[in-house]
Enzyme design. Structure first.
Site, PDB file in Angstrom:
ATOM      1  N   TYR A   1     -14.860  -8.165   9.506  1.00  0.00           N
ATOM      2  CA  TYR A   1     -15.828  -7.290  10.147  1.00  0.00           C
ATOM      3  C   TYR A   1     -15.301  -5.885   9.897  1.00  0.00           C
ATOM      4  CZ  TYR A   1     -16.863 -11.561  12.796  1.00  0.00           C
ATOM      5  OH  TYR A   1     -17.165 -12.851  13.171  1.00  0.00           O
TER       6      TYR A   1
ATOM      7  N   PHE B   1      -8.125  -5.334  13.534  1.00  0.00           N
ATOM      8  CA  PHE B   1      -7.210  -6.231  12.852  1.00  0.00           C
ATOM      9  C   PHE B   1      -7.541  -6.306  11.356  1.00  0.00           C
ATOM     10  CE2 PHE B   1      -7.451  -7.670  17.294  1.00  0.00           C
ATOM     11  CZ  PHE B   1      -6.139  -7.409  17.654  1.00  0.00           C
ATOM     12  N   CYS B   2      -8.817  -6.269  11.025  1.00  0.00           N
ATOM     13  CA  CYS B   2      -9.217  -6.195   9.616  1.00  0.00           C
ATOM     14  C   CYS B   2      -8.800  -4.856   9.018  1.00  0.00           C
ATOM     15  CB  CYS B   2     -10.720  -6.389   9.488  1.00  0.00           C
ATOM     16  SG  CYS B   2     -11.315  -8.011  10.039  1.00  0.00           S
TER      17      CYS B   2
ATOM     18  N   CYS C   1     -13.461  -4.045  12.752  1.00  0.00           N
ATOM     19  CA  CYS C   1     -12.433  -4.756  13.509  1.00  0.00           C
ATOM     20  C   CYS C   1     -11.071  -4.112  13.248  1.00  0.00           C
ATOM     21  CB  CYS C   1     -12.421  -6.220  13.068  1.00  0.00           C
ATOM     22  SG  CYS C   1     -10.967  -7.135  13.585  1.00  0.00           S
TER      23      CYS C   1
END
Length: 374
Positions: free
Chosen positions: A106, A111-112, A109
């Site tokens: 995503y 974390f991405c 996001c």
């Protein structure tokens, strides 16, 4: 149509509130595949991601598909920018860059964003598949239903942002180790959170699997490795919890984010009005719940300022980065989390009221220039 839209927004919002996933945002189910070095820029918003961690690491993960839709216009510009830079710039290849990497993500996001910051810094080309945060049909082939997911050479699946970063970094240093061999060092741990839902964590995810000689070469000074692990975990377990409450701190800030939904979404006049005001109101209320869940101050900006200044104090005045003259994995993690706020009031306030600016600009340059590829 409006009723269906309302039900969908409510379902998505509350699903994400209780979800163990990192903050979700997307582009309405569109499949996007770009081969590029993902470029970050203070001139262009990377968007907003609101998120956090699983109960196994100290709290439920929170996010917002609604926000991702709202930033669709900006993401279109960023996608063009990625393609443009990929065509204009032929970065010198690095050993290990022969790996075929496909990142399922995503866009907003955190974390991405961490994974992209790591891959960009090391100059590793990768493809992006943007995942629809509602249907997630792009990852229907996977039993692991979260993002990021990184596929290596089409046959090795890496899950969890910290596992992805640790395993790829290990491979870049210990080239004699295969990815299959490395990934066995990060076994899954399944447990149940306070709501009774199964969550998955990974052992050793902040560790690099190196020989003693390789470890001494990468961490020549005492406690460097321990410090890096500590702050990588801090970024996952605390810093991400501060994003959502700050982005949706006021109704005005929430509305500013959802202006993008009306601009980019294919809504009629009524649907656009509904998406903007109902979505902003929902996320404003959710942000208040997050503030209470994480025991934040009434003015959540103070928690953000304190966290960022603590990070800069830990680096100190004698180092450019926590890694010294070059970013380490903690630098890349913190930068990846913070940059999802770019272009929003919370980001501007952070830059103006903390000591983070000079470090942040150095990180931006290092990532854009792929300085870690050597």
């Amino acid at each position: 149509m409006a009723a269906r839209c309302g039900r969908a927004l409510a379902k998505v919002g509350w699903t994400f509130l209780d979800s163990p996933l990192s903050l979700r945002a997307g582009t309405g189910g569109r499949l996007v595949v770009n081969r590029a070095y993902s470029k970050g820029s203070s001139r262009a918003r990377t968007g907003l991601a609101l998120s956090a961690r699983t109960a196994a690491t100290g709290g439920g993960l929170l996010g917002s598909f609604l926000l991702g839709g709202g930033l669709g216009l900006y993401h279109t510009v960023k996608q063009w920018q990625q393609q443009h830079f990929a065509q204009e710039e032929q970065a010198a290849p690095v050993e290990g860059s022969t790996m075929k990497l496909v990142l399922y993500q995503y866009k907003t996001c955190p974390f991405c964003s961490k994974v992209r910051a790591f891959l960009d810094y090391h100059g590793l080309p990768y493809e992006i598949v943007e995942v629809n945060p509602v249907m997630r049909k792009e990852i229907k082939w996977s039993t692991y239903r979260k993002v990021p997911i990184l596929m290596v050479n089409e046959d090795v699946q890496l899950n969890d942002s910290s596992v992805i970063i640790s395993s790829i970094k290990t491979h870049l240093i210990s080239k004699d180790k295969s990815m299959t061999e490395i990934i066995r060092c990060y076994p899954e741990l399944k447990s149940k959170n306070d709501s009774g839902k199964e969550v998955v964590e990974y052992m050793n995810k902040y560790w690099l699997m190196l020989s003693e000689a390789e470890t001494l070469q990468l961490y020549p000074e005492k406690d460097m490795q321990k410090e890096e692990r500590k702050w990588r975990q801090w970024a996952d377990d605390w810093l991400v919890h501060l994003i959502s409450p700050n982005v949706y701190r006021t109704t005005g800030e929430a509305l500013a984010s959802f202006d993008y939904i009306v601009r980019e979404g294919k809504f009629g006049p009524f649907e656009g009005f509904f998406a903007k005001y109902v979505g902003a109101a929902a996320m404003f209320l959710i942000s208040k719940r997050l503030k209470n869940r994480h025991n934040l101050q009434d003015d959540v900006r103070e928690d953000l300022y304190k966290a960022v200044n603590n990070w800069i104090s830990a680096i100190g005045k004698k180092r450019k980065f926590m890694g010294g003259d070059h970013p380490n994995l903690a630098d890349l993690s913190v930068y990846g989390v913070l940059r999802v706020m770019e272009g929003l009031q919370a980001f501007d306030d952070m830059m103006n009221n903390t000591k983070v600016k000079h470090w942040y600009k150095r990180m931006e340059r290092a990532t854009q220039n792929h300085e870690g590829r050597q």
